[in-house]
Design an enzyme around this catalytic site. Sequence first.
Site, mmCIF file in Angstrom:
data_model
loop_
_atom_site.group_PDB
_atom_site.id
_atom_site.type_symbol
_atom_site.label_atom_id
_atom_site.label_comp_id
_atom_site.label_asym_id
_atom_site.label_seq_id
_atom_site.Cartn_x
_atom_site.Cartn_y
_atom_site.Cartn_z
ATOM 1 N N TYR A 33 -6.167 1.527 -2.577
ATOM 2 C CA TYR A 33 -6.890 2.462 -3.451
ATOM 3 C C TYR A 33 -7.094 3.793 -2.751
ATOM 4 C CZ TYR A 33 -11.317 1.972 -0.871
ATOM 5 O OH TYR A 33 -12.293 2.009 0.097
ATOM 6 N N ARG A 52 -1.665 9.519 2.113
ATOM 7 C CA ARG A 52 -2.212 8.274 2.658
ATOM 8 C C ARG A 52 -1.878 7.105 1.736
ATOM 9 N NH1 ARG A 52 -8.495 7.864 4.104
ATOM 10 N NH2 ARG A 52 -8.659 8.003 1.836
ATOM 11 N N ARG A 101 -0.306 -17.725 -10.058
ATOM 12 C CA ARG A 101 -0.801 -17.488 -8.700
ATOM 13 C C ARG A 101 0.167 -18.057 -7.678
ATOM 14 N NH1 ARG A 101 -4.011 -20.120 -4.809
ATOM 15 N NH2 ARG A 101 -5.414 -18.726 -3.650
ATOM 16 N N LYS A 151 -5.614 1.401 3.481
ATOM 17 C CA LYS A 151 -6.794 1.479 2.604
ATOM 18 C C LYS A 151 -6.676 0.433 1.481
ATOM 19 C CE LYS A 151 -9.814 4.943 0.446
ATOM 20 N NZ LYS A 151 -10.950 4.809 1.367
ATOM 21 N N GLU A 183 -16.293 2.308 12.838
ATOM 22 C CA GLU A 183 -16.580 3.259 11.761
ATOM 23 C C GLU A 183 -17.725 2.734 10.918
ATOM 24 O OE1 GLU A 183 -12.984 3.492 9.438
ATOM 25 O OE2 GLU A 183 -12.696 1.326 9.531
ATOM 26 N N LEU A 207 -9.894 3.535 9.484
ATOM 27 C CA LEU A 207 -9.208 4.231 8.408
ATOM 28 C C LEU A 207 -8.947 5.673 8.838
ATOM 29 C CD1 LEU A 207 -8.240 3.990 5.454
ATOM 30 C CD2 LEU A 207 -10.422 5.015 4.801
#
Length: 287
Positions: A33, A52, A101, A151, A183, A207
């Site tokens: 995301y 990114r 799945r 991310k 972080e 990140l």
Amino acid sequence: MSRTVYVNGDYLPEEEAKISIFDRGFLMADGVYEVTSVLGGKLIDFDGHAKRLERSLKELDMAAPVTMDELLAIHRELVAKNAIVDGAVYLQVTRGSAGDRDFAFPDPEKVPSSLVLFTQSKPGMAYDPKVQKGISVISIDDIRWGRRDIKTVQLLYPSMGKMMAKAAGADDAWMVEDGMVTEGTSNNAYIVKGGKIITRALSNDILHGITRAAVLRFAREAQMEVEERSFSIDEAKDADEAFITSASTFVMPVVKIDGAAVGEGKPGRVALRLREIYLDESCKAGI
């Protein structure tokens, strides 16, 4: 009035938006995301977020559902349709749905990636009153997976960290691994000592923040000294200042760590100046 959202090629009222229960983002957290801020109706640092996103997709061998030019057009259309002045555009790409799945990745030639975007309106977000008094953080163990540079939507532990902070009467948590701060739960962490800005160097451990990159560039252009290295919680408590950066908070002063005041216990000169520079330059460069 409901928001208009984007789901796999369609602009829809949010009440009509649906994805499959077999979508791998839902079943496996198999997705990435980005969140791009909007100030004055303009997208902030969009190019950095797009690059990114491309990197995250490449690292996970996930197909891009649209080109970056098409993605920009979708962002602009959503901002216009929802009349966003200040706020954010959230985008999520997953590996899609193979109709059942399975741990194995589906064939990208047969199962296209899924793309979802929506907006959030946050009037006056550049003037967050928390800036004037700063925020407090607690330290927690960093037990996330080893590829924090991607991310992904695997945000359970950062969410738990936010709740740990809330339970402790703090605003956020800084994660610590091998004695050193990695972080924040949704932000990059910094301290200031003797006028020098110190923040952990880029690696798989953190990140690669888009706001981080911009803030450090502006700091160097302003002749501020920057040192990219790890620091401990004890060193942070002994610092003159501390702050965080993210797409939604920009530059936010940290005035208390694990109950101990940082510096004078109020927002510091360096953090406030960096926020001022970042907002000014980013708004001028917004698209």
